[in-house]
Design an enzyme around this catalytic site. Structure first.
Site, PDB file in Angstrom:
ATOM      1  N   HIS A   1       0.823  -1.225   0.000  1.00  0.00           N
ATOM      2  CA  HIS A   1       0.000   0.000   0.000  1.00  0.00           C
ATOM      3  C   HIS A   1       0.853   1.270   0.000  1.00  0.00           C
ATOM      4  O   HIS A   1       0.485   2.274   0.621  1.00  0.00           O
ATOM      5  CB  HIS A   1      -0.969   0.023   1.193  1.00  0.00           C
TER       6      HIS A   1
ATOM      7  N   ASN B   1     -10.346  -3.319   1.615  1.00  0.00           N
ATOM      8  CA  ASN B   1      -9.903  -3.282   0.220  1.00  0.00           C
ATOM      9  C   ASN B   1     -11.135  -3.087  -0.665  1.00  0.00           C
ATOM     10  O   ASN B   1     -12.263  -3.152  -0.186  1.00  0.00           O
ATOM     11  CB  ASN B   1      -9.237  -4.609  -0.165  1.00  0.00           C
TER      12      ASN B   1
ATOM     13  N   TYR C   1       0.029  -4.549  11.486  1.00  0.00           N
ATOM     14  CA  TYR C   1      -0.117  -3.131  11.133  1.00  0.00           C
ATOM     15  C   TYR C   1       0.563  -2.234  12.152  1.00  0.00           C
ATOM     16  O   TYR C   1       1.331  -1.340  11.801  1.00  0.00           O
ATOM     17  CB  TYR C   1      -1.602  -2.769  10.959  1.00  0.00           C
TER      18      TYR C   1
END
Ligand code: NDP
Length: 506
Positions: free
Chosen positions: A58, A131, A341
């Site tokens: 990303h 997404n 993350y």
């Protein structure tokens, strides 16, 4: 470019006036430069450190601010305060992205698109890191780094490599549903405004009485789905590699604010036990006919970032950022992301990334005992206690915020999903039941024009995977690649292990 304030003095980063910014300080003329030109040293040193580590996935993205508004009563499902009243608004920041390409790559690449939403709620920030596809390529996070390596550059040549790409996918047939979406024209959305966003994961919602439900989110574009064909995306990559970033920015600047309707699918724990698919398997959807989507809100993006680096590059989303009323499900990909993350942001932005303005809660206070670390912005909590428990009136836990306890049982082991999963049925349903003739023709062309660059044994194996999803689908791919259809049919009848062995002997 904005600034128009007159009579400001140019200073160093430490506030001292700069006397001259055109000529370095030299001994003689021209003369060597003096190390005592501290202004020059500050500039060179800062410039060398302007880039932070690029997101490993990303990396290329665009973002915008806006709000989320509740349009339906969901209090029987969740006690989350930001969802507690119809018409209630919560500020959001959204980042859209491609996945595999580097920060300078083209927006029109065939790739899933990231759709990350940060809700600045009064109970802390809630992040939804979705997404534009409702499913994913793999269902276990142990495979994630391998999968991503195959979508990136070859270790030797530094080029994208069709063998790596299709080798992994053909050896991982659970990917075929997502591959079918990716190689449909939805793999090249026209703009970020013209695509849906899906949680893909299942989440747990629980109400004030402790009853819980499983939930999936679908942000449906109110601009309408629009996609690029293969030809259009190839052309656009060269003409304007930043087309989607530009489109989002310009639409918001002209007041044409993009919006999405939030629909949810809700499943009770009893329904989850009985469902024909594993509801936590991210390679599957919950069929709409089984769990009809309910509209519960609307999201509008109405403000561009003022500074890209501060607001978009430093934005840090994590699926681990929950608020009371929302919790994790046993989806293994979600469980992996709960760790990954936050860990990525610690690496990319440092241990105090949550203090950066874009990441800081806006509607909730932060009261905790964490201190120090690189870039401890602000007063670092002054001389308040930095340990718990303490006798000086520091913040206390709120037991009401606990997720209701739930039962777990079974053997600790490395084990696949328990339900007898079929990797092929839903991809086949998409091909047979949802796609139009034109969609199917584009899909086959998009696949064959990419898969033709891989070795023949990999082509055969992947064509067999498509064949298992749908006979016509597999045949058309095989024909498009000029493969022997009979050979593909034979391979499709084999087990995955036999198929791997047979194709590796070719
Ligand atoms: P439906 O037959 O009720 O609806 C089809 C869905 O597919 C719509 O949501 C549509 O989105 C979406 N769609 C249309 N074209 C494509 C494409 N090329 N790639 C991905 N999605 C597309 O759905 P079912 O629930 O009966 O599921 C049938 C198949 O539809 C699934 O196997 C799955 O592949 C796909 N799908 C299902 C979703 C779900 O959550 N159930 C979500 C998205 C896709 P739109 O309304 O925006 O046109």
């Amino acid at each position: 470019m904005k600034r128009d304030e007159k009579n400001q003095i140019y200073t160093t980063g430490f506030g001292a006036p700069v006397d001259n910014d055109q000529n370095s300080k030299t001994a003689g003329n021209p003369g060597p430069i003096l190390i005592q030109d501290t202004h020059l040293l500050e500039k060179l040193g800062h410039f060398n450190r302007e880039r932070i580590p690029e997101r490993v996935v990303h990396a290329k993205g665009a973002g915008a601010h806006g709000y989320f508004e509740v349009t339906d009563d969901v209090t029987k499902y969740t006690k989350a305060k930001f969802l507690s009243e119809i018409d209630k608004r919560t500020d959001v920041f959204v980042r859209f992205s491609t996945v595999g390409g580097e920060k300078g790559s083209a927006d029109a690449e065939r790739d899933p698109r990231g759709f990350a939403v940060k809700f600045y709620t009064e109970e802390g920030n809630y992040d939804m890191t979705g997404n534009n596809t409702p499913v994913f390529f793999i269902r276990d996070p142990l495979k994630f780094s391998d999968f991503i390596h195959t979508q990136k550059r070859h270790p030797g040549t530094n080029l994208k490599n069709a063998d790596m790409f299709w080798d992994f996918l053909s050896l991982t047939p659970e990917s075929v549903h997502q591959v079918t979406i990716l190689f449909s024209d939805r793999g090249t959305p026209k703009t970020y405004r013209n695509m849906n966003g899906y949680s893909s994961h299942t989440f747990k919602w629980y109400n004030k009485d402790g009853a819980y439900y499983w939930v999936q989110y679908h942000f449906k574009t109110e601009q309408g789905i629009q996609n690029l064909t293969r030809g259009e995306s190839s052309e656009l990559k060269g003409k304007d590699p930043d087309h989607a970033t530009r489109d989002l920015y310009e639409a918001i600047e002209r007041g044409d604010y993009p919006s999405w309707r939030l629909e949810i699918q809700i499943m009770t724990p009893e329904q989850a036990n009985e469902y024909r698919f594993d509801p936590f398997d991210i390679t599957k959807v919950w069929f709409h006919a089984d769990f009809p989507p309910i509209t519960i809100g609307r999201m509008v993006l109405n403000r561009n970032p003022g500074n890209y680096f501060a607001e978009v590059e430093q934005a840090a989303f994590s699926p681990a950022n929950f608020v009371p009323g929302i919790a994790a499900s046993p989806d293994k990909m979600l469980q992996g992301r709960l760790f990954a993350y936050h860990d990525a942001h610690l690496h990319r932005l440092g241990p105090n990334y949550q203090l950066l303005p874009i990441n800081r809660p806006k509607a909730a206070e932060v009261n905790y005992y964490q201190r120090d670390g690189l870039m401890a912005l602000g007063d670092n909590n002054g001389d308040n206690p930095n340990y718990y428990p303490n006798s000086f009136g520091g913040p206390e836990p709120a037991p009401d915020a606990a997720e209701p306890s739930f039962e777990v049982s079974g053997q600790a082991a490395r084990q696949p999903y328990i339900h007898p999963n079929d990797d092929f049925f839903q991809a086949g349903e998409l091909y047979r039941r949802v796609m139009t003739d034109e969609d199917r023709t584009h899909l086959i062309g998009n696949i064959t024009s990419h898969l033709c660059n891989a070795q023949k044994r990999i082509q055969l194996r992947q064509a067999a995977v498509f064949y298992k999803a749908d006979v016509e689908y597999g045949r058309r791919v095989a024909e498009g690649l000029e493969l022997d259809v009979k050979e593909v049919e034979n391979l499709a009848r084999m087990s995955q292990d036999e198929r791997t062995q047979a194709t590796n002997q070719n």
